[in-house]
Scaffold this motif. Structure first.
Motif, PDB file in Angstrom:
ATOM      1  N   GLY A  30       1.258   4.811   4.967  1.00  0.00           N
ATOM      2  CA  GLY A  30       2.749   4.752   3.931  1.00  0.00           C
ATOM      3  C   GLY A  30       4.163   5.039   4.704  1.00  0.00           C
ATOM      4  O   GLY A  30       4.623   4.804   5.017  1.00  0.00           O
ATOM      5  N   GLN A  31       4.375   6.612   5.012  1.00  0.00           N
ATOM      6  CA  GLN A  31       5.592   7.286   5.327  1.00  0.00           C
ATOM      7  C   GLN A  31       5.912   6.213   7.025  1.00  0.00           C
ATOM      8  O   GLN A  31       7.065   6.864   6.948  1.00  0.00           O
ATOM      9  CB  GLN A  31       5.348   8.189   5.307  1.00  0.00           C
ATOM     10  CG  GLN A  31       5.717   9.384   3.939  1.00  0.00           C
ATOM     11  CD  GLN A  31       5.358   8.576   2.771  1.00  0.00           C
ATOM     12  OE1 GLN A  31       4.152   7.861   3.098  1.00  0.00           O
ATOM     13  NE2 GLN A  31       5.640   8.996   1.999  1.00  0.00           N
ATOM     14  N   GLY A  45       0.633  -1.360  -0.108  1.00  0.00           N
ATOM     15  CA  GLY A  45       0.330   0.319   0.029  1.00  0.00           C
ATOM     16  C   GLY A  45       0.685   0.946  -0.059  1.00  0.00           C
ATOM     17  O   GLY A  45       0.401   2.475  -0.681  1.00  0.00           O
ATOM     18  N   ALA A  46       1.834   1.168   0.573  1.00  0.00           N
ATOM     19  CA  ALA A  46       2.742   2.514   0.557  1.00  0.00           C
ATOM     20  C   ALA A  46       3.420   2.727  -0.217  1.00  0.00           C
ATOM     21  O   ALA A  46       3.569   3.580  -1.092  1.00  0.00           O
ATOM     22  CB  ALA A  46       3.611   1.686   1.918  1.00  0.00           C
ATOM     23  N   THR A  88      -3.224  -2.826   3.006  1.00  0.00           N
ATOM     24  CA  THR A  88      -3.085  -2.457   2.102  1.00  0.00           C
ATOM     25  C   THR A  88      -3.617  -1.465   1.839  1.00  0.00           C
ATOM     26  O   THR A  88      -3.324  -0.258   1.890  1.00  0.00           O
ATOM     27  CB  THR A  88      -3.620  -3.361   0.872  1.00  0.00           C
ATOM     28  OG1 THR A  88      -3.519  -3.968   0.841  1.00  0.00           O
ATOM     29  CG2 THR A  88      -3.294  -2.232  -0.872  1.00  0.00           C
ATOM     30  N   GLY A 127      -1.652   0.955   5.192  1.00  0.00           N
ATOM     31  CA  GLY A 127      -0.317   0.561   4.638  1.00  0.00           C
ATOM     32  C   GLY A 127      -0.393   2.543   3.882  1.00  0.00           C
ATOM     33  O   GLY A 127       0.518   2.917   3.150  1.00  0.00           O
ATOM     34  N   ALA A 128      -1.401   2.120   2.476  1.00  0.00           N
ATOM     35  CA  ALA A 128      -1.372   3.508   1.603  1.00  0.00           C
ATOM     36  C   ALA A 128      -1.680   4.989   2.286  1.00  0.00           C
ATOM     37  O   ALA A 128      -0.916   5.727   2.044  1.00  0.00           O
ATOM     38  CB  ALA A 128      -2.594   2.931   0.517  1.00  0.00           C
ATOM     39  N   VAL A 137       1.235   4.176  -3.380  1.00  0.00           N
ATOM     40  CA  VAL A 137       0.963   5.592  -2.982  1.00  0.00           C
ATOM     41  C   VAL A 137       1.855   6.049  -3.611  1.00  0.00           C
ATOM     42  O   VAL A 137       1.882   7.177  -4.265  1.00  0.00           O
ATOM     43  CB  VAL A 137      -0.006   5.793  -1.602  1.00  0.00           C
ATOM     44  CG1 VAL A 137       0.760   7.733  -1.451  1.00  0.00           C
ATOM     45  CG2 VAL A 137      -1.159   5.303  -1.452  1.00  0.00           C
ATOM     46  N   ASP A 138       2.794   5.553  -3.017  1.00  0.00           N
ATOM     47  CA  ASP A 138       4.336   6.181  -3.582  1.00  0.00           C
ATOM     48  C   ASP A 138       4.882   6.651  -5.099  1.00  0.00           C
ATOM     49  O   ASP A 138       5.802   6.977  -5.911  1.00  0.00           O
ATOM     50  CB  ASP A 138       5.677   5.504  -3.162  1.00  0.00           C
ATOM     51  CG  ASP A 138       7.002   6.297  -2.765  1.00  0.00           C
ATOM     52  OD1 ASP A 138       6.981   7.773  -2.302  1.00  0.00           O
ATOM     53  OD2 ASP A 138       7.913   5.528  -2.540  1.00  0.00           O
TER      54      ASP A 138
END
Lengths: 102, 238
Positions: B152-153, B28-29, B145, B148-149, B32-33
């Motif tokens: 994320g950071q 997820g992270a 997911t 994490g999105a 988005v990245d």
């Protein structure tokens, strides 16, 4: 929705179709056969060990000393104990190496 | 639906869900990245449901690789599932067509390996068990997911908290689970050497298909001594 985002949606759907094709393909092929020859059966029996090994061996060889040590300890644990304890043993080793030793 | 079998499936899938959750969040992270929205990331997890290939997909997409090449790469990473679906056919023959559809959709590495192990122990691979095992991994995969999105950071480098070793160790545990099978050592040796060599000379993700093919071909070429085969014996007992 702009064009690039639409492309991404189509891309995800195409990736999903491709993935599903791999998950149904082998079944479709194998059920065409009336009788499974012994050599094919031996090959199918080897599938789990053969495929899963390819997800393990490169990580052990190319993952660096910390990963290799962690996996080695987990391997020893795995001969006696459950998967959950294996994971715990390997995690403790890699954390110890990364944060206490190096 | 057999509630007892379903519960056994839930219990069996639980540790895998725990091991897979950091990777759901990591996906997820990373998504988005690489320009995905939160909804895109969850949509991909829900539709594709194959962690390693999802990571490859977003990485290539983020680097503006042509779409057909991204799809081909996802296909290549997941090619091993062809072997799974051929091999699992013996155990799910009694599923209805609709049940088979869901079974193939949920056919990830642990789902396949645990189904084989269950059949090997003489336990029934019922749809109730299969669905329980699959859902306890699938639904949290979507949730992690999304988490994490959104956050994320916060995860940062997965190496710092040591979660990068969990998947290879989990797969190592699955390999060990098959050590009583015929030709286990030669198959593992062939796949190990071939996958390590392929990783070096050809590169990821082809090492998976090449390594797997080496072990499977060796098993087919070795002298076939057992008559009747153990598998046939197990099937009669069940």
């Amino acid at each position: 929705m702009d064009a690039q985002h639409l492309t991404l949606i189509y891309l995800i759907i195409a990736a999903a179709v491709a993935t599903f094709a791999t998950r149904v393909g082998g079944y479709v092929l194998i059920t065409q056969l009336k009788h499974i020859p012994p050599r094919l059966e031996a090959a199918l029996n080897a599938v789990p060990a053969a495929v899963l090994t390819t997800l393990v061996a490169p990580a052990f060889v190319y993952g660096g000393f910390d990963v290799a040590a962690s996996m080695f300890v987990a391997f020893a644990a795995g001969l006696r104990f459950s998967t959950l304890r294996m994971l715990l043993a390997g995690w403790v080793v890699v954390m110890a190496i990364r944060h206490l030793i190096l | 639906m057999d509630r007892d079998e379903f519960r056994q499936g839930l219990r069996g899938g639980f540790p895998i869900m725990v091991a897979a959750s950091p990777f759901g969040a990591l996906f997820g992270a990373l998504a988005v990245d690489n320009g995905f929205t939160i909804a895109d990331a969850v949509f991909m997890s829900a539709m594709v449901y194959a962690g390693a290939s999802q990571m490859v997909g977003i990485e290539l997409f983020g680097n503006n690789v042509q779409p057909w090449l991204v799809v081909l790469s996802v296909f290549a990473v997941n090619f091993r599932h062809v072997l799974y679906s051929a091999s699992i056919a013996r155990h799910i023959r009694h599923f209805t067509p609709v049940q088979k559809f869901f079974a193939f959709f949920l056919l990830i590495d642990p789902q396949y390996a645990e189904s084989e192990r269950r059949a090997e122990r003489g336990l029934p691979v019922s749809f109730s068990w299969y669905l329980g095992f699959g859902l306890i991994i699938y639904l949290p995969w979507l949730i992690t997911t999304a988490i994490g999105a959104v956050f994320g950071q916060l995860i940062g480098d997965p190496r710092v908290i040591g979660i990068d070793v969990l998947l290879p160790i989990y797969f190592l545990g699955l390999v060990l689970g098959f050590r009583k099978r015929d030709r286990f050592l030669p198959v593992v040796a062939a796949s190990a050497v071939a996958s390590v060599a392929a990783m070096h000379f050809v590169g990821s993700p082809w090492h998976v298909s090449i390594g797997a093919l080496a072990g499977v071909l060796l098993a087919a070429c070795l002298p076939q001594d057992r008559q009747p085969s153990e598998m046939a014996a197990i099937e009669r007992e069940a």
